[in-house]
Design an enzyme around this catalytic site. Structure first.
Site, PDB file in Angstrom:
ATOM      1  N   ARG A  12       0.883  -1.327  -0.031  1.00 61.43           N
ATOM      2  CA  ARG A  12      -0.138  -0.055   0.151  1.00 61.43           C
ATOM      3  C   ARG A  12       0.808   1.280  -0.096  1.00 61.43           C
ATOM      4  O   ARG A  12       2.005   1.016   0.450  1.00 61.43           O
ATOM      5  CB  ARG A  12      -0.802  -0.053   1.295  1.00 61.43           C
ATOM      6  CG  ARG A  12      -0.226   0.016   2.678  1.00 61.43           C
ATOM      7  CD  ARG A  12      -1.284   0.031   3.746  1.00 61.43           C
ATOM      8  NE  ARG A  12      -1.936  -1.226   3.771  1.00 61.43           N
ATOM      9  CZ  ARG A  12      -1.785  -2.363   4.387  1.00 61.43           C
ATOM     10  NH1 ARG A  12      -0.496  -2.322   4.881  1.00 61.43           N
ATOM     11  NH2 ARG A  12      -2.451  -3.270   4.372  1.00 61.43           N
ATOM     12  N   ARG A 201       4.696   8.561  -0.363  1.00 54.94           N
ATOM     13  CA  ARG A 201       4.132   7.799  -1.640  1.00 54.94           C
ATOM     14  C   ARG A 201       5.460   7.544  -2.357  1.00 54.94           C
ATOM     15  O   ARG A 201       6.567   8.079  -2.416  1.00 54.94           O
ATOM     16  CB  ARG A 201       3.172   8.753  -2.422  1.00 54.94           C
ATOM     17  CG  ARG A 201       1.885   9.185  -1.564  1.00 54.94           C
ATOM     18  CD  ARG A 201       0.988   9.852  -2.508  1.00 54.94           C
ATOM     19  NE  ARG A 201       0.591   9.068  -3.739  1.00 54.94           N
ATOM     20  CZ  ARG A 201      -0.560   8.271  -3.686  1.00 54.94           C
ATOM     21  NH1 ARG A 201      -1.075   7.994  -2.785  1.00 54.94           N
ATOM     22  NH2 ARG A 201      -0.772   7.853  -4.593  1.00 54.94           N
ATOM     23  N   ASP A 202       5.218   6.412  -3.212  1.00 56.66           N
ATOM     24  CA  ASP A 202       5.931   5.815  -4.110  1.00 56.66           C
ATOM     25  C   ASP A 202       7.366   5.438  -3.668  1.00 56.66           C
ATOM     26  O   ASP A 202       8.372   5.494  -4.235  1.00 56.66           O
ATOM     27  CB  ASP A 202       6.199   6.901  -5.364  1.00 56.66           C
ATOM     28  CG  ASP A 202       4.996   7.201  -6.000  1.00 56.66           C
ATOM     29  OD1 ASP A 202       4.027   6.315  -6.357  1.00 56.66           O
ATOM     30  OD2 ASP A 202       4.683   8.317  -6.426  1.00 56.66           O
ATOM     31  N   ARG A 203       7.471   5.366  -2.355  1.00 57.70           N
ATOM     32  CA  ARG A 203       8.504   4.631  -1.488  1.00 57.70           C
ATOM     33  C   ARG A 203       9.711   5.857  -1.685  1.00 57.70           C
ATOM     34  O   ARG A 203      10.881   5.341  -1.357  1.00 57.70           O
ATOM     35  CB  ARG A 203       8.946   3.267  -2.107  1.00 57.70           C
ATOM     36  CG  ARG A 203       8.180   2.337  -2.001  1.00 57.70           C
ATOM     37  CD  ARG A 203       7.571   1.924  -0.437  1.00 57.70           C
ATOM     38  NE  ARG A 203       7.061   0.736  -0.519  1.00 57.70           N
ATOM     39  CZ  ARG A 203       5.516   0.508  -0.239  1.00 57.70           C
ATOM     40  NH1 ARG A 203       4.881   1.841  -0.462  1.00 57.70           N
ATOM     41  NH2 ARG A 203       4.792  -0.513  -0.261  1.00 57.70           N
ATOM     42  N   LEU A 204       9.384   7.210  -2.064  1.00 63.65           N
ATOM     43  CA  LEU A 204      10.155   8.174  -1.946  1.00 63.65           C
ATOM     44  C   LEU A 204      10.337   8.713  -0.495  1.00 63.65           C
ATOM     45  O   LEU A 204      10.246   9.911  -0.321  1.00 63.65           O
ATOM     46  CB  LEU A 204      10.046   9.310  -2.905  1.00 63.65           C
ATOM     47  CG  LEU A 204      10.340   8.564  -4.278  1.00 63.65           C
ATOM     48  CD1 LEU A 204      10.080   9.790  -5.387  1.00 63.65           C
ATOM     49  CD2 LEU A 204      11.750   8.240  -4.782  1.00 63.65           C
TER      50      LEU A 204
END
Length: 231
Positions: A12, A201-204
């Site tokens: 998620r 978000r987006d694993r950043l």
């Protein structure tokens, strides 16, 4: 060859607020205290941060193998985070041999974590005694009943030990009705690195790291430099 399975439903998005250099406190202590206070407030408001001061603590044994467990952070000041334990416990015995230690506070519901690295130093007996008297009577009795980390036949034996000490040191409502066991103490982490992790978000994700560059406590801004790590 059988393929490894993975769980799509756990991938998620992390809807955290992140952490920028402009938001970061000048010294680690202020920032950590700020996040702990916000975690405690969130638990009071939403109930989804069950133990805001739960600290995952990593040590190494004499063979260099890592050991990790969860304790509660009972101290936090310019000298570093601290916890209490039996001085004969596995963690204490390992720290007595190798003082290198790492620990982390993690709040998944808030997409935040704090990592501490440094060396463990014993907490003074006076501080330990003062904290011990603040504990509930039952918790003070448990400190006597449990020979922490040692094997025991079954739970019945543990409860029996508790009951023996409950009779020996009955609850009188006084802070002095249960003495501090000689084997009971604590450790503080003298940090050389404190990392603040904030999920995005987006694993950043954001990873801002305080690294020690001079003598001084966690409250001394000039003792630390800050850099950003890639997620």
């Amino acid at each position: 060859m059988r393929r490894s399975a993975y769980c799509r439903d756990v991938q998620r998005e992390y809807e955290g607020e992140g952490l920028s250099e402009g938001q970061l406190a000048a010294a680690p202590l202020e920032q950590v205290r700020r996040w702990v206070a916000e975690a405690e407030a969130r638990q009071a408001d939403r109930g989804d941060v069950a133990e805001p001061t739960a600290l995952s603590l990593a040590t190494v044994d004499t063979d260099g193998r890592p050991n990790v467990r969860t304790v509660l952070m009972r101290f936090l000041d310019e000298r570093g985070p601290g916890f209490v334990t039996d001085l004969g416990s596995t963690k204490s015995r390992e720290l007595g041999v190798t003082d290198a230690v790492a620990a982390s506070l993690t709040w998944p519901a808030m997409y935040r974590a704090v990592r501490f690295r440094g060396r463990a130093v014993p907490i003074g007996r006076d501080e330990i005694a003062t904290y011990f008297t603040s504990r509930a009577w039952g918790s003070r009795i448990s400190a006597w009943a449990s020979d922490q980390s040692q094997p025991i036949a079954d739970r019945t034996a543990l409860v029996a030990a508790y009951e023996r000490y409950a009779v020996l040191y009955p609850d009188t409502g006084s802070v002095d009705d249960v003495p501090v066991p000689d084997s009971w103490g604590g450790w503080r982490i003298d940090c050389d690195e404190v990392e603040l992790w904030a999920g995005r978000r987006d694993r950043l994700h954001d990873r801002l790291v305080f690294t020690r560059v001079a003598d001084g406590g966690l409250d001394a801004a000039d003792a630390w430099t800050v850099h950003r790590r890639q997620p």
